[in-house]
Design an enzyme around this catalytic site. Structure first.
Site, PDB file in Angstrom:
ATOM      1  N   GLY A 217     -13.153 -11.500   7.275  1.00  0.00           N
ATOM      2  CA  GLY A 217     -13.137 -10.064   7.010  1.00  0.00           C
ATOM      3  C   GLY A 217     -13.435  -9.715   5.565  1.00  0.00           C
ATOM      4  O   GLY A 217     -14.305  -8.873   5.282  1.00  0.00           O
ATOM      5  N   ALA A 218     -12.739 -10.362   4.634  1.00  0.00           N
ATOM      6  CA  ALA A 218     -12.924 -10.038   3.212  1.00  0.00           C
ATOM      7  C   ALA A 218     -14.338 -10.411   2.768  1.00  0.00           C
ATOM      8  O   ALA A 218     -15.024  -9.626   2.106  1.00  0.00           O
ATOM      9  CB  ALA A 218     -11.888 -10.784   2.373  1.00  0.00           C
TER      10      ALA A 218
ATOM     11  N   ASP B 155     -12.990  -2.529   1.343  1.00  0.00           N
ATOM     12  CA  ASP B 155     -12.750  -3.839   0.709  1.00  0.00           C
ATOM     13  C   ASP B 155     -13.908  -4.241  -0.207  1.00  0.00           C
ATOM     14  O   ASP B 155     -13.696  -4.706  -1.331  1.00  0.00           O
ATOM     15  CB  ASP B 155     -12.541  -4.922   1.775  1.00  0.00           C
ATOM     16  CG  ASP B 155     -11.270  -4.706   2.579  1.00  0.00           C
ATOM     17  OD1 ASP B 155     -10.237  -4.376   1.980  1.00  0.00           O
ATOM     18  OD2 ASP B 155     -11.320  -4.861   3.804  1.00  0.00           O
TER      19      ASP B 155
ATOM     20  N   LYS C 296      -8.691  -3.762  12.548  1.00  0.00           N
ATOM     21  CA  LYS C 296      -9.885  -3.429  11.760  1.00  0.00           C
ATOM     22  C   LYS C 296     -11.185  -3.469  12.573  1.00  0.00           C
ATOM     23  O   LYS C 296     -12.066  -2.642  12.378  1.00  0.00           O
ATOM     24  CB  LYS C 296     -10.018  -4.399  10.582  1.00  0.00           C
ATOM     25  CG  LYS C 296      -9.164  -4.047   9.380  1.00  0.00           C
ATOM     26  CD  LYS C 296      -9.314  -5.122   8.320  1.00  0.00           C
ATOM     27  CE  LYS C 296      -9.385  -4.538   6.938  1.00  0.00           C
ATOM     28  NZ  LYS C 296      -9.437  -5.539   5.877  1.00  0.00           N
TER      29      LYS C 296
ATOM     30  N   SER D 245       0.806  -1.232   0.000  1.00  0.00           N
ATOM     31  CA  SER D 245       0.000   0.000   0.000  1.00  0.00           C
ATOM     32  C   SER D 245       0.840   1.283   0.000  1.00  0.00           C
ATOM     33  O   SER D 245       0.496   2.231  -0.719  1.00  0.00           O
ATOM     34  CB  SER D 245      -0.954   0.009   1.196  1.00  0.00           C
ATOM     35  OG  SER D 245      -1.917  -0.992   1.040  1.00  0.00           O
TER      36      SER D 245
END
Ligand code: NAD
Length: 287
Positions: free
Chosen positions: A136-137, A109, A73, A24
């Site tokens: 999560g995804a 996401d 997160k 990132s």
């Protein structure tokens, strides 16, 4: 860089642990430089017991914002002033925007996943999606797909520690969006085959296919696929997976996880700058 950073340059962070492996910083700094934004993006090793102080630092240092990754997160939302509807429904934040001391948490996401579909001329709005995953995804994709208007979302997962999260996701989708969701045990392979048979798109949003589960597939064999089915992987390392190899043999259009990765970053970039990331330039750089 020495010419680019001045006394006016503002900081954007990435707060996670571990994080040194992340691509990132290179991606965001390239995009800021390309479009002439006076931001510098840096990764910070921030663990779960440090995230509260790190959010205070965003306020104190008047940072423009931050990305957040594991383990923070699901923890960081409680320290922010506001959450986007998707972040609130997911119970997770990966992007913070600081508007003059008011911190808003977003989750990009799912936005990135939906944007990657669009970039590949795939339009799932009003159609049926079968998706494996409850982590999560997967949760971010399921919630965003429902908010964006995917008609029917059929979720499969193992009866593991993520199962209760899937139950909660289904309940939220059915009570708070116009989409309809249902959940099945991934062990029920007859049901998986039946649901895949009339789906527009099938998504693997688990870690299966990625190290240490490389070479494995959530779909047992080729008989589950038909040429019209669009088959998408969220894992991106390695880029080619056993599942998509099978799907390609049958003639399915497929998509790997790189697009989601690029477009979740692009969505964060747009939240900080108000302008989309220079996507074509970024694709050239990534290739
Ligand atoms: P997670 O740990 O939150 O969730 C893991 C999921 O995988 C759960 O649904 C779990 O039940 C399932 N699972 C684990 N082992 C399994 C097995 N042997 N068989 C069947 N299901 C199994 O992980 P996550 O953060 O949601 O990440 C999932 C994958 O998505 C990873 O490969 C990650 O790298 C990838 N990812 C990609 C992007 C992107 O931008 N492309 C973004 C986030 C995550």
């Amino acid at each position: 860089m020495s010419e680019r950073i001045t006394g006016h340059t503002e900081l954007i962070g990435l707060m996670a642990y571990p994080i040194r492996h992340s691509s990132s910083p290179a991606m965001q700094n390239e995009a800021f430089a390309k479009l002439g934004y006076d931001y510098a993006y840096l990764a910070f090793e921030v663990s779960a017991d440090e995230i509260e102080d790190a959010v205070k630092a965003i306020r104190t240092l008047k940072m423009r914002g931050s990305n957040v990754s594991m383990p923070n997160k699901t923890l960081v939302g409680q320290y922010l002033d506001e959450l986007s509807p998707a972040a609130e429904m997911c119970g997770a934040v990966n992007t913070i925007v600081n508007d003059h001391g008011h911190l808003t948490g977003h989750i990009t996401d799912g936005i990135g996943f939906m944007a990657a579909l669009k970039d590949n001329n795939i339009n799932a709005i009003g159609k049926k999606m079968t998706i494996v995953g409850a982590g999560g995804a997967a949760t971010a994709i399921e919630i965003q797909a429902a908010l964006d208007g995917v008609g029917e979302i059929v979720i499969f997962n193992r009866k593991d520690e993520f199962w209760d999260r899937a139950v909660s996701t289904v309940e939220k989708i059915n009570t708070r969006t116009s989409s309809h969701a249902v959940l099945y045990d991934l062990a029920d392979l007859d049901q998986l085959k039946k649901e895949m048979a009339d789906s527009y798109i099938f998504v693997n949003a688990t870690g299966v296919g990625m190290k240490p589960l490389e070479g494995q597939s959530v779909v047992p064999d080729k008989s589950y696929f038909r040429p019209e089915l669009i088959v998408v992987d969220v894992p991106y390392s390695p880029l080619e997976t056993a599942m998509r190899s099978m799907a390609k043999e049958v003639g399915c259009k497929t998509m790997n996880g790189l697009g989601m990765m690029l477009f979740q970053g692009s969505a964060a970039f747009e939240l900080w700058t108000g302008e989309p990331m220079p996507i074509e330039h970024m694709k050239e750089i990534l290739n």
